[in-house]
Design a protein around this motif. Structure first.
Motif, PDB file in Angstrom:
ATOM      1  N   GLY A 253       0.777  -1.231   0.000  1.00 45.77           N
ATOM      2  CA  GLY A 253       0.000   0.000   0.000  1.00 45.77           C
ATOM      3  C   GLY A 253       0.804   1.275   0.000  1.00 45.77           C
ATOM      4  N   VAL A 254       2.132   1.186  -0.128  1.00 51.93           N
ATOM      5  CA  VAL A 254       2.951   2.397  -0.049  1.00 51.93           C
ATOM      6  C   VAL A 254       2.683   3.317  -1.228  1.00 51.93           C
ATOM      7  CG1 VAL A 254       4.967   1.412  -1.240  1.00 51.93           C
ATOM      8  CG2 VAL A 254       5.271   3.275   0.413  1.00 51.93           C
ATOM      9  N   VAL A 255       2.338   2.756  -2.392  1.00 48.40           N
ATOM     10  CA  VAL A 255       1.948   3.587  -3.538  1.00 48.40           C
ATOM     11  C   VAL A 255       0.584   3.113  -4.044  1.00 48.40           C
ATOM     12  CG1 VAL A 255       4.343   4.047  -4.223  1.00 48.40           C
ATOM     13  CG2 VAL A 255       3.096   2.152  -5.287  1.00 48.40           C
ATOM     14  N   SER A 256      -0.197   4.072  -4.545  1.00 52.98           N
ATOM     15  CA  SER A 256      -1.504   3.740  -5.102  1.00 52.98           C
ATOM     16  C   SER A 256      -1.434   3.433  -6.586  1.00 52.98           C
ATOM     17  CB  SER A 256      -2.478   4.902  -4.876  1.00 52.98           C
ATOM     18  OG  SER A 256      -2.675   5.135  -3.509  1.00 52.98           O
ATOM     19  N   ALA A 257      -0.468   4.059  -7.253  1.00 51.58           N
ATOM     20  CA  ALA A 257      -0.340   3.878  -8.697  1.00 51.58           C
ATOM     21  C   ALA A 257       1.078   4.209  -9.120  1.00 51.58           C
ATOM     22  CB  ALA A 257      -1.342   4.762  -9.450  1.00 51.58           C
ATOM     23  N   CYS A 258       1.425   3.760 -10.306  1.00 47.71           N
ATOM     24  CA  CYS A 258       2.723   4.077 -10.902  1.00 47.71           C
ATOM     25  C   CYS A 258       2.472   4.545 -12.325  1.00 47.71           C
ATOM     26  CB  CYS A 258       3.637   2.854 -10.889  1.00 47.71           C
ATOM     27  SG  CYS A 258       5.234   3.108 -11.720  1.00 47.71           S
ATOM     28  N   VAL A 259       2.950   5.737 -12.670  1.00 47.18           N
ATOM     29  CA  VAL A 259       2.754   6.304 -14.001  1.00 47.18           C
ATOM     30  C   VAL A 259       4.041   6.151 -14.799  1.00 47.18           C
ATOM     31  CG1 VAL A 259       2.112   8.345 -15.327  1.00 47.18           C
ATOM     32  CG2 VAL A 259       1.120   7.970 -13.058  1.00 47.18           C
ATOM     33  N   VAL A 260       3.946   5.575 -15.983  1.00 51.17           N
ATOM     34  CA  VAL A 260       5.125   5.348 -16.819  1.00 51.17           C
ATOM     35  C   VAL A 260       4.823   5.707 -18.272  1.00 51.17           C
ATOM     36  CG1 VAL A 260       6.211   3.567 -15.389  1.00 51.17           C
ATOM     37  CG2 VAL A 260       4.483   2.917 -17.067  1.00 51.17           C
ATOM     38  N   ILE A 261       5.889   6.038 -19.000  1.00 48.93           N
ATOM     39  CA  ILE A 261       5.824   6.252 -20.450  1.00 48.93           C
ATOM     40  C   ILE A 261       6.796   5.243 -21.055  1.00 48.93           C
ATOM     41  CG2 ILE A 261       5.979   7.939 -22.319  1.00 48.93           C
ATOM     42  CD1 ILE A 261       5.884  10.142 -20.207  1.00 48.93           C
ATOM     43  N   PRO A 262       6.352   4.001 -21.288  1.00 51.06           N
ATOM     44  CA  PRO A 262       7.291   2.950 -21.690  1.00 51.06           C
ATOM     45  C   PRO A 262       7.814   3.078 -23.114  1.00 51.06           C
ATOM     46  CG  PRO A 262       5.050   2.105 -21.629  1.00 51.06           C
ATOM     47  CD  PRO A 262       4.992   3.493 -21.076  1.00 51.06           C
ATOM     48  N   ASN A 263       7.052   3.718 -23.999  1.00 50.76           N
ATOM     49  CA  ASN A 263       7.453   3.827 -25.402  1.00 50.76           C
ATOM     50  C   ASN A 263       7.860   5.263 -25.730  1.00 50.76           C
ATOM     51  OD1 ASN A 263       6.849   1.102 -25.823  1.00 50.76           O
ATOM     52  ND2 ASN A 263       4.731   1.542 -26.378  1.00 50.76           N
ATOM     53  N   PHE A 264       9.192   5.492 -25.808  1.00 52.76           N
ATOM     54  CA  PHE A 264       9.767   6.778 -26.186  1.00 52.76           C
ATOM     55  C   PHE A 264       9.402   7.870 -25.182  1.00 52.76           C
ATOM     56  CE2 PHE A 264       8.443   4.456 -30.145  1.00 52.76           C
ATOM     57  CZ  PHE A 264       9.635   3.750 -30.233  1.00 52.76           C
ATOM     58  N   HIS A 265       9.934   7.646 -24.026  1.00 55.66           N
ATOM     59  CA  HIS A 265       9.682   8.446 -22.833  1.00 55.66           C
ATOM     60  C   HIS A 265      10.014   9.927 -23.043  1.00 55.66           C
ATOM     61  CE1 HIS A 265      10.983  10.040 -18.855  1.00 55.66           C
ATOM     62  NE2 HIS A 265      10.019   9.276 -18.380  1.00 55.66           N
ATOM     63  N   ASN A 266       9.234  10.773 -22.409  1.00 58.29           N
ATOM     64  CA  ASN A 266       9.495  12.212 -22.352  1.00 58.29           C
ATOM     65  C   ASN A 266       9.990  12.551 -20.947  1.00 58.29           C
ATOM     66  OD1 ASN A 266       9.456  15.003 -22.525  1.00 58.29           O
ATOM     67  ND2 ASN A 266       7.250  15.184 -22.730  1.00 58.29           N
ATOM     68  N   PRO A 267      11.262  12.989 -20.792  1.00 55.65           N
ATOM     69  CA  PRO A 267      12.166  13.544 -21.808  1.00 55.65           C
ATOM     70  C   PRO A 267      13.267  12.603 -22.304  1.00 55.65           C
ATOM     71  CG  PRO A 267      12.982  14.143 -19.654  1.00 55.65           C
ATOM     72  CD  PRO A 267      11.740  13.325 -19.419  1.00 55.65           C
ATOM     73  N   LEU A 268      13.365  11.389 -21.788  1.00 60.78           N
ATOM     74  CA  LEU A 268      14.538  10.558 -22.063  1.00 60.78           C
ATOM     75  C   LEU A 268      14.541   9.967 -23.468  1.00 60.78           C
ATOM     76  CD1 LEU A 268      14.778   8.588 -18.685  1.00 60.78           C
ATOM     77  CD2 LEU A 268      16.215  10.486 -19.435  1.00 60.78           C
ATOM     78  N   GLY A 269      13.373   9.690 -24.021  1.00 63.97           N
ATOM     79  CA  GLY A 269      13.302   8.996 -25.305  1.00 63.97           C
ATOM     80  C   GLY A 269      13.497   7.500 -25.195  1.00 63.97           C
ATOM     81  N   SER A 270      13.509   6.952 -23.982  1.00 59.86           N
ATOM     82  CA  SER A 270      13.795   5.531 -23.772  1.00 59.86           C
ATOM     83  C   SER A 270      12.657   4.650 -24.268  1.00 59.86           C
ATOM     84  CB  SER A 270      14.043   5.258 -22.278  1.00 59.86           C
ATOM     85  OG  SER A 270      12.918   5.650 -21.516  1.00 59.86           O
ATOM     86  N   LEU A 271      13.000   3.409 -24.619  1.00 56.04           N
ATOM     87  CA  LEU A 271      12.033   2.391 -25.034  1.00 56.04           C
ATOM     88  C   LEU A 271      12.223   1.175 -24.145  1.00 56.04           C
ATOM     89  CD1 LEU A 271       9.928   1.121 -26.896  1.00 56.04           C
ATOM     90  CD2 LEU A 271      11.795   0.489 -28.450  1.00 56.04           C
ATOM     91  N   MET A 272      11.223   0.867 -23.337  1.00 54.12           N
ATOM     92  CA  MET A 272      11.309  -0.261 -22.421  1.00 54.12           C
ATOM     93  C   MET A 272      11.275  -1.575 -23.205  1.00 54.12           C
ATOM     94  SD  MET A 272       8.817  -1.142 -19.175  1.00 54.12           S
ATOM     95  CE  MET A 272       9.088   0.483 -18.466  1.00 54.12           C
ATOM     96  N   PRO A 273      12.253  -2.459 -22.995  1.00 56.98           N
ATOM     97  CA  PRO A 273      12.223  -3.762 -23.676  1.00 56.98           C
ATOM     98  C   PRO A 273      10.974  -4.551 -23.315  1.00 56.98           C
ATOM     99  CG  PRO A 273      14.380  -3.337 -22.691  1.00 56.98           C
ATOM    100  CD  PRO A 273      13.460  -2.272 -22.174  1.00 56.98           C
ATOM    101  N   LYS A 274      10.566  -5.424 -24.221  1.00 57.08           N
ATOM    102  CA  LYS A 274       9.336  -6.195 -24.024  1.00 57.08           C
ATOM    103  C   LYS A 274       9.382  -7.012 -22.732  1.00 57.08           C
ATOM    104  CE  LYS A 274       7.346  -7.975 -27.626  1.00 57.08           C
ATOM    105  NZ  LYS A 274       6.976  -8.867 -28.774  1.00 57.08           N
ATOM    106  N   GLU A 275      10.516  -7.632 -22.452  1.00 62.01           N
ATOM    107  CA  GLU A 275      10.620  -8.445 -21.243  1.00 62.01           C
ATOM    108  C   GLU A 275      10.458  -7.589 -19.990  1.00 62.01           C
ATOM    109  OE1 GLU A 275      10.592 -11.601 -18.917  1.00 62.01           O
ATOM    110  OE2 GLU A 275      10.578 -11.666 -21.108  1.00 62.01           O
ATOM    111  N   ASN A 276      11.013  -6.371 -20.018  1.00 63.92           N
ATOM    112  CA  ASN A 276      10.844  -5.460 -18.886  1.00 63.92           C
ATOM    113  C   ASN A 276       9.378  -5.085 -18.698  1.00 63.92           C
ATOM    114  OD1 ASN A 276      13.653  -5.535 -19.255  1.00 63.92           O
ATOM    115  ND2 ASN A 276      13.903  -3.466 -18.451  1.00 63.92           N
ATOM    116  N   LYS A 277       8.661  -4.920 -19.802  1.00 59.07           N
ATOM    117  CA  LYS A 277       7.236  -4.595 -19.713  1.00 59.07           C
ATOM    118  C   LYS A 277       6.472  -5.717 -19.022  1.00 59.07           C
ATOM    119  CE  LYS A 277       7.235  -1.680 -23.849  1.00 59.07           C
ATOM    120  NZ  LYS A 277       6.831  -1.528 -25.264  1.00 59.07           N
ATOM    121  N   LYS A 278       6.771  -6.953 -19.393  1.00 58.46           N
ATOM    122  CA  LYS A 278       6.118  -8.100 -18.748  1.00 58.46           C
ATOM    123  C   LYS A 278       6.400  -8.106 -17.247  1.00 58.46           C
ATOM    124  CE  LYS A 278       6.483 -11.266 -22.726  1.00 58.46           C
ATOM    125  NZ  LYS A 278       7.089 -12.536 -23.200  1.00 58.46           N
ATOM    126  N   GLN A 279       7.660  -7.879 -16.888  1.00 56.81           N
ATOM    127  CA  GLN A 279       8.041  -7.900 -15.479  1.00 56.81           C
ATOM    128  C   GLN A 279       7.393  -6.762 -14.709  1.00 56.81           C
ATOM    129  OE1 GLN A 279      12.311  -8.146 -15.022  1.00 56.81           O
ATOM    130  NE2 GLN A 279      12.504  -9.694 -16.634  1.00 56.81           N
TER     131      GLN A 279
END
Length: 485
Positions: A253-279
């Protein structure tokens, strides 16, 4: 298909750049190696059916990017490999949860976007240049919709366009989903979807885990909702650190939600690998918090296929997907949507409270654009342009910025994340650059901490020009002025 015969690429790039791109691909494939002599200008004309001036411009373009070198009375040769800046690294520091502090810098940045001379533009949220957007097509569709359905302008509509929900559901298969139209809520852009998602799963005082750095408007939304933020270290290439998130959420219960931009993040431009998304989806299910993903840049990929979304791995129907066409088609239309999953009933109720009516006219125009194949044709051109412009901007930063800088290598999206030497103050650099009509986003605006004060975000949504190159060169000089003497 030869790229010079591809009408999508022809429309996206000037002819001389298309010729240059052919040679660059041959270099990347190893067909042309360092030191190899290139075809003469006249040979290049004959090979590609272009004029002498076009062939000459192609070689000058490659020469300016240090890919070829001209030798007097000998012709053009493949140049030795140019310097490649290292990528920024993961900052493993993690702050404690707390309320977002008001930021004068973020507020100033938000209101600075009206400088028509700025290049790159001072867009708080990166978007493609107008020349890359289908304005003429949308005007035609808008006029047609007004002519056929004049009642759209005066008739309130609470649920929005059923045709748009149908098209969003149809296209969701490309992102790994199988949706029904009734599972989709239409919103006021991607930001409206994000705001509604947070209200749906969290109350004032709740803690929201988010990437660090993150989209600055997310910080403002969390502040406005009276929630606390917990910044999780995020890698410039692979996205949020699963190890850090695992550590931060061990207490139930320490967090209620987690907000992420997995595909071409703003501002980093990162792309989360598929396996990381599953995990990540599995971790959220195990720890009992809701994932809210924003996928507004997912269609702007540079590779061969669209990356999937987190919700494609969501067996518990708990991931909330937010998206929009504000970064690929029409920023001013504010057409967005969300897929709330099991939170649909609550999200629908809150959405009705926030907006009694939907902008039906814009939604119907967008539905038609998605339906008639115009969107796919537009995306092919847009992705080719953005990929080329990203490379051009990266090359310019490599040439003109001083030693000690680091540069992200995005695989899609609209932005570059640049780490400057630690002595450089991005706030001061932002003020100096803005006075000279050069647009950048200071790293300090993407976090509640001071850890990104020597970072900046540049966006590559503008076609490359001599003026833009001159401004990047000048920006490199401003960076160098802050280095110790």
């Amino acid at each position: 298909m030869n790229s010079l015969t591809d009408p999508g690429l022809q429309a996206a790039l000037p002819l001389y750049q298309a010729v240059a791109a052919e040679l660059e691909r041959a270099m990347a494939a190893g067909s042309l190696r360092v030191g190899d002599r290139l075809p003469s200008v006249r040979q290049l004309c004959a090979q590609h059916g272009v004029s002498v001036s076009t062939a000459t411009l192609a070689y000058r373009w490659l020469e300016n990017r240090a890919l070829v070198e001209a030798r007097p009375k000998s012709g053009y040769f493949v140049a030795a490999c140019k310097t490649v800046l290292p990528e920024p690294e993961l900052d493993t520091r993690m702050g404690s949860a707390g309320f977002v502090e008001p930021s004068d810098l973020r507020r100033e940045f938000l209101y600075s976007a009206d400088d028509p001379l700025a290049l790159p533009p001072l867009y708080p949220a990166p978007a493609p240049a107008r020349s890359l957007l289908p304005e003429a097509k949308l005007r035609h569709l808008m006029a047609r919709a007004n002519r056929l359905h004049p009642e759209y302008a005066s008739r309130p509509n609470a649920v929005g366009s059923s045709a748009l929900r149908q098209e969003v559901a149809r296209r969701s298969m490309q992102a790994g989903l199988s949706l029904r139209p009734e599972e989709i809520l239409l919103t006021n852009g991607g930001t409206g979807a994000l705001f509604l998602a947070l209200r749906t799963v969290a109350q004032a005082g709740a803690t929201i885990a988010l990437e660090s750095p993150t989209y600055y408007m997310l910080l403002e939304i969390i502040k406005g909702l009276g929630m606390k933020s917990l910044e999780i270290p995020t890698h410039p290439r692979h996205g949020i650190s699963l190890e850090a998130l695992d550590f931060a959420t061990q207490t139930p219960g320490v967090v209620s939600a987690c907000v992420v931009i997995p595909n071409f993040h703003n501002p980093l431009g990162s792309l989360m690998p598929k396996e990381n998304k599953k995990q990540l989806v599995a971790l959220a299910a195990q720890r009992g918090f809701t994932l809210i993903e924003t996928d507004i840049y997912g269609d702007a990929y540079f590779g061969d296929e669209r990356p999937v979304v987190l919700k494609s791995f969501d067996a518990n129907d708990d991931v909330i997907l937010c998206s929009a066409v504000t970064k690929t088609v029409a920023p001013g239309y504010r057409v967005g949507w969300m897929v709330p999953g099991r939170h649909l009933k609550t999200a629908t109720s809150l959405g009705m409270q926030a907006a009694i009516t939907s902008p039906l006219l814009q939604q119907e125009v967008m539905a038609e654009f998605l339906c008639d194949g115009g969107y796919d044709h537009h995306l092919r051109r847009l992705r080719a342009s953005l990929k080329s412009q990203a490379q051009q901007l990266s090359d310019a930063v490599t040439r003109y910025f001083p030693p000690g800088c680091k540069l992200s290598r995005p695989q899609g999206g609209l932005m570059l994340w640049i780490e400057l030497p630690v002595s450089v103050d991005s706030r001061r650099l932002y003020d100096q650059a803005r006075r000279e009509h050069i647009g950048l986003a200071p790293g300090a605006s993407f976090s509640c901490s001071q850890r990104y004060n020597h970072f900046i975000r540049l966006h590559h949504g503008q076609p490359w020009t001599a003026k833009l190159e001159a401004n990047i060169k000048r920006l490199g000089e401003l960076v160098e002025q802050q280095l110790p003497r």
